[in-house]
Design a protein around this motif. Structure first.
Motif, PDB file in Angstrom:
ATOM      1  N   LEU A 111      14.983 -17.563  44.244  1.00  0.00           N
ATOM      2  CA  LEU A 111      14.831 -19.018  44.141  1.00  0.00           C
ATOM      3  C   LEU A 111      13.471 -19.453  44.695  1.00  0.00           C
ATOM      4  O   LEU A 111      12.792 -20.301  44.120  1.00  0.00           O
ATOM      5  CB  LEU A 111      15.973 -19.705  44.905  1.00  0.00           C
ATOM      6  CG  LEU A 111      15.982 -21.234  44.877  1.00  0.00           C
ATOM      7  CD1 LEU A 111      16.181 -21.746  43.454  1.00  0.00           C
ATOM      8  CD2 LEU A 111      17.086 -21.790  45.778  1.00  0.00           C
TER       9      LEU A 111
ATOM     10  N   TYR B 251      12.023 -13.602  34.311  1.00  0.00           N
ATOM     11  CA  TYR B 251      12.981 -14.274  35.206  1.00  0.00           C
ATOM     12  C   TYR B 251      14.223 -13.399  35.337  1.00  0.00           C
ATOM     13  O   TYR B 251      14.869 -13.073  34.357  1.00  0.00           O
ATOM     14  CB  TYR B 251      13.358 -15.646  34.642  1.00  0.00           C
ATOM     15  CG  TYR B 251      13.454 -16.697  35.721  1.00  0.00           C
ATOM     16  CD1 TYR B 251      12.410 -17.582  35.969  1.00  0.00           C
ATOM     17  CD2 TYR B 251      14.592 -16.798  36.525  1.00  0.00           C
ATOM     18  CE1 TYR B 251      12.487 -18.544  36.971  1.00  0.00           C
ATOM     19  CE2 TYR B 251      14.676 -17.759  37.530  1.00  0.00           C
ATOM     20  CZ  TYR B 251      13.626 -18.623  37.753  1.00  0.00           C
ATOM     21  OH  TYR B 251      13.707 -19.558  38.749  1.00  0.00           O
TER      22      TYR B 251
ATOM     23  N   ASN C 212      20.278 -25.996  36.847  1.00  0.00           N
ATOM     24  CA  ASN C 212      19.872 -26.315  38.221  1.00  0.00           C
ATOM     25  C   ASN C 212      18.714 -25.448  38.709  1.00  0.00           C
ATOM     26  O   ASN C 212      18.389 -25.460  39.894  1.00  0.00           O
ATOM     27  CB  ASN C 212      21.067 -26.134  39.170  1.00  0.00           C
ATOM     28  CG  ASN C 212      22.188 -27.102  38.833  1.00  0.00           C
ATOM     29  OD1 ASN C 212      22.025 -28.304  38.948  1.00  0.00           O
ATOM     30  ND2 ASN C 212      23.321 -26.589  38.393  1.00  0.00           N
ATOM     31  N   SER C 213      18.094 -24.682  37.805  1.00  0.00           N
ATOM     32  CA  SER C 213      17.103 -23.697  38.246  1.00  0.00           C
ATOM     33  C   SER C 213      15.675 -24.233  38.142  1.00  0.00           C
ATOM     34  O   SER C 213      15.390 -25.127  37.339  1.00  0.00           O
ATOM     35  CB  SER C 213      17.209 -22.434  37.384  1.00  0.00           C
ATOM     36  OG  SER C 213      16.642 -22.681  36.109  1.00  0.00           O
TER      37      SER C 213
ATOM     38  N   GLY D 254      10.785 -18.816  42.222  1.00  0.00           N
ATOM     39  CA  GLY D 254      10.925 -19.778  41.123  1.00  0.00           C
ATOM     40  C   GLY D 254      10.343 -21.126  41.490  1.00  0.00           C
ATOM     41  O   GLY D 254       9.626 -21.756  40.699  1.00  0.00           O
TER      42      GLY D 254
ATOM     43  N   TRP E  80      23.687 -22.098  36.308  1.00  0.00           N
ATOM     44  CA  TRP E  80      22.442 -21.644  36.944  1.00  0.00           C
ATOM     45  C   TRP E  80      21.241 -22.305  36.269  1.00  0.00           C
ATOM     46  O   TRP E  80      20.384 -22.881  36.938  1.00  0.00           O
ATOM     47  CB  TRP E  80      22.301 -20.116  36.842  1.00  0.00           C
ATOM     48  CG  TRP E  80      20.871 -19.696  36.953  1.00  0.00           C
ATOM     49  CD1 TRP E  80      20.087 -19.732  38.064  1.00  0.00           C
ATOM     50  CD2 TRP E  80      20.008 -19.280  35.872  1.00  0.00           C
ATOM     51  NE1 TRP E  80      18.798 -19.348  37.764  1.00  0.00           N
ATOM     52  CE2 TRP E  80      18.719 -19.065  36.424  1.00  0.00           C
ATOM     53  CE3 TRP E  80      20.195 -19.059  34.514  1.00  0.00           C
ATOM     54  CZ2 TRP E  80      17.646 -18.636  35.660  1.00  0.00           C
ATOM     55  CZ3 TRP E  80      19.124 -18.628  33.748  1.00  0.00           C
ATOM     56  CH2 TRP E  80      17.869 -18.423  34.319  1.00  0.00           C
TER      57      TRP E  80
ATOM     58  N   PHE F 135      17.231 -13.790  36.945  1.00  0.00           N
ATOM     59  CA  PHE F 135      18.534 -14.287  37.423  1.00  0.00           C
ATOM     60  C   PHE F 135      19.740 -13.617  36.772  1.00  0.00           C
ATOM     61  O   PHE F 135      20.673 -13.192  37.441  1.00  0.00           O
ATOM     62  CB  PHE F 135      18.667 -15.801  37.221  1.00  0.00           C
ATOM     63  CG  PHE F 135      20.063 -16.283  37.542  1.00  0.00           C
ATOM     64  CD1 PHE F 135      20.432 -16.499  38.858  1.00  0.00           C
ATOM     65  CD2 PHE F 135      21.021 -16.444  36.568  1.00  0.00           C
ATOM     66  CE1 PHE F 135      21.718 -16.891  39.175  1.00  0.00           C
ATOM     67  CE2 PHE F 135      22.304 -16.831  36.862  1.00  0.00           C
ATOM     68  CZ  PHE F 135      22.658 -17.059  38.172  1.00  0.00           C
TER      69      PHE F 135
END
Length: 515
Positions: A331, A354, A390-391, A334, A387, A356
């Protein structure tokens, strides 16, 4: 159908007697009220399924009554009926979350349609979806016996995912089970297709699909040459997961094209992702970049040199462009990219990996809470969706749109929920992945695997002279005979990759234009 309770509020209710008789004949129970006050008293006494509410009444107006109803029962559907077509009344009623809006004079069929739309909507959608899939089921079953090209397999998988997403919202588990069995049958046929055709795709005389090692040159580079581009590789992203978070991108980007390309074997990050960034198959990476490539059994990180691989590919292709590379595995990383994104606004290419989804699938194996949250493909999609919205990645995408970047979203491979173990034995240098193995003296169930005894034919490195590769088919995973039961219970129903299934091999490549 059980009796549905309707409250009809109108100061001239007696004039609506024909409408009420019409509804009562169709098993609706209608309670009458002649004022807003009377309506609120009825709501205190009885639970109604829906309210028809006249806007223009003496005493409490329709809008005032609506506000009171919503205060008492926020989820009760209210259909506003009015003589007036004045815009402010419509706007106020709609702002107060009415279920429908009808202009007088209304006829009985309008009322019936409004009832069905508001109360039977999910049932009607469910029935329509089920009957549509039942018709499509026969066609898919027929097509499955005839699919024989890489383009047809892409269409078949897209069709199955479409129905999976359609059926996930209906309460017919039987239909879903039929679709699951159809997907399993499709994967069986797909494995046969890959077994028969995969090696031939490396013969340049043959027609071949876009694959991991040709993706950048064939699909990404032509875009960069026309417009500055944000190129995002979301690790481990399946086509259905892309479809789950696609709606969140539509406010900042519109889709130019969406296709599926073929991930190379093994469908594992160190092979497939490195192939994207290097533009080479693994055996060529080993030969041309021995300082960057590590084989399965060698110590060290296998995905540490994507930037160097991309640099070498751009040089080989003779492209002198302004670019940067960013790998996001937390996070914090990011947020840092999101905070500093504007500093890259003049670059021709911003490449982002990415991680995740990959972390999610691995933590699903490790953590009980994730196992529960992502026990099925539906919940796995839902978790990916939560995810994404809200990322920091979504924020990066929105910034890229405002700066005029073209957007590419893709992945290196998909993943599959593994259900059934198959036994494998090898020496102690056998590779660890649950969906493919490489090493010497491998012993396995022939029917469960695709075997490559000469890895060079499919452009994979040989660790030594007698090394072969085996790939698990469908939803199988490899288990060692020693400590077998513990191993099986630990890994069953987890998400793995490296083998052969539509979910792992057929993966999204999406091109989007800034709005």
């Amino acid at each position: 159908m059980s009796e549905i309770k309707v409250l009809w509020v109108d100061d001239e209710i007696e004039l609506l007697k024909p409408h009420i008789i019409f509804l009562e004949k169709r098993n609706y129970k209608v309670t009458k009220a002649m004022s807003g006050t009377e309506a609120l008293e009825e709501i205190e006494k009885e639970n109604f399924d829906i309210v028809f509410l006249d806007e223009n009444m003496p005493g409490l107006t329709g809008l005032e009554t609506l506000a009171e109803i919503k205060e008492k029962q926020a989820t009760l559907p209210v259909v506003m009926i009015t003589k007036s077509e004045e815009e402010y009344i419509m706007e106020e009623a709609i702002g107060s979350k009415i279920a429908d809006y009808l202009i007088k004079p209304v006829n009985p069929n309008q009322i019936l349609l409004s009832l069905k739309k508001n109360l039977d909507h999910s049932r009607l959608v469910s029935e329509k979806t089920t009957s549509s899939y039942q018709q499509e089921f026969r066609k898919i079953a027929m097509d499955l016996s005839m699919v024989n090209s890489y383009e047809e397999w892409v269409e078949m998988y897209q069709k199955l995912v479409y129905w999976e997403l359609e059926l996930e919202n209906i309460d017919d588990s039987g239909m879903f089970e039929i679709l699951e069995s159809q997907k399993n049958e499709a994967n069986t046929q797909f494995c046969k297709f890959i077994d028969k055709n995969y090696a031939s795709w490396f013969d340049y005389k043959n027609d071949a699909p876009t694959m991991s090692h040709t993706l950048f040159k064939d699909k990404v580079l032509p875009v960069i040459e026309k417009q500055k581009t944000l190129f995002i590789v979301v690790d481990n992203l399946r086509y259905d997961q892309w479809k789950a978070f696609e709606p969140f991108i539509t406010s900042s980007y519109k889709k130019d094209s969406e296709e599926l390309y073929y991930g190379i074997l093994p469908t594992a990050t160190q092979y497939a992702r490195n192939a994207i960034f290097s533009g080479l198959m693994p055996s060529d990476m080993e030969k041309l970049h021995p300082n960057l490539w590590l084989n399965d059994t060698e110590e060290g990180g296998k995905n540490m040199y994507e930037k160097e691989f991309l640099e070498a590919q751009l040089k080989r292709l003779g492209k002198n462009i302004n670019w940067s590379y960013h790998k996001i595995s937390s996070l914090k990383q990011g947020k840092r990219l999101s905070d500093n994104f504007k500093s890259h606004k003049n670059e021709d290419l911003i490449a982002v990996v990415y991680n995740f989804v990959d972390m999610l699938s691995h933590s699903k194996t490790e953590m009980e809470v994730i196992k529960e949250l992502a026990s099925t493909d539906k919940s796995y999609r839902s978790l990916t969706q939560s995810w994404f919205k809200n990322s920091p990645l979504l924020d990066v995408i929105q910034q890229a749109s405002s700066l005029g970047f073209k957007l590419i979203i893709t992945t290196d491979h998909g993943t599959i929920n593994v259900k059934n173990p198959t036994k494998v034995i090898g020496d102690r240098n056998i590779s660890a992945n649950l969906r493919y193995k490489t090493g010497r003296s491998l012993s396995y169930e022939d029917k469960d695997v695709l075997v490559s005894k000469d890895p060079k034919k499919i452009h994979l490195p040989s660790i030594n002279m007698s090394s072969s590769f085996i790939f698990a088919k469908g939803d199988l995973f490899f288990a060692y005979p020693n400590n077998y039961n513990h191993y099986v219970s630990y890994y069953r129903n987890t998400y793995q990759h490296g083998g052969i299934s539509m979910e792992e091999v057929l993966i999204p490549f999406v091109l989007l234009d800034p709005k």
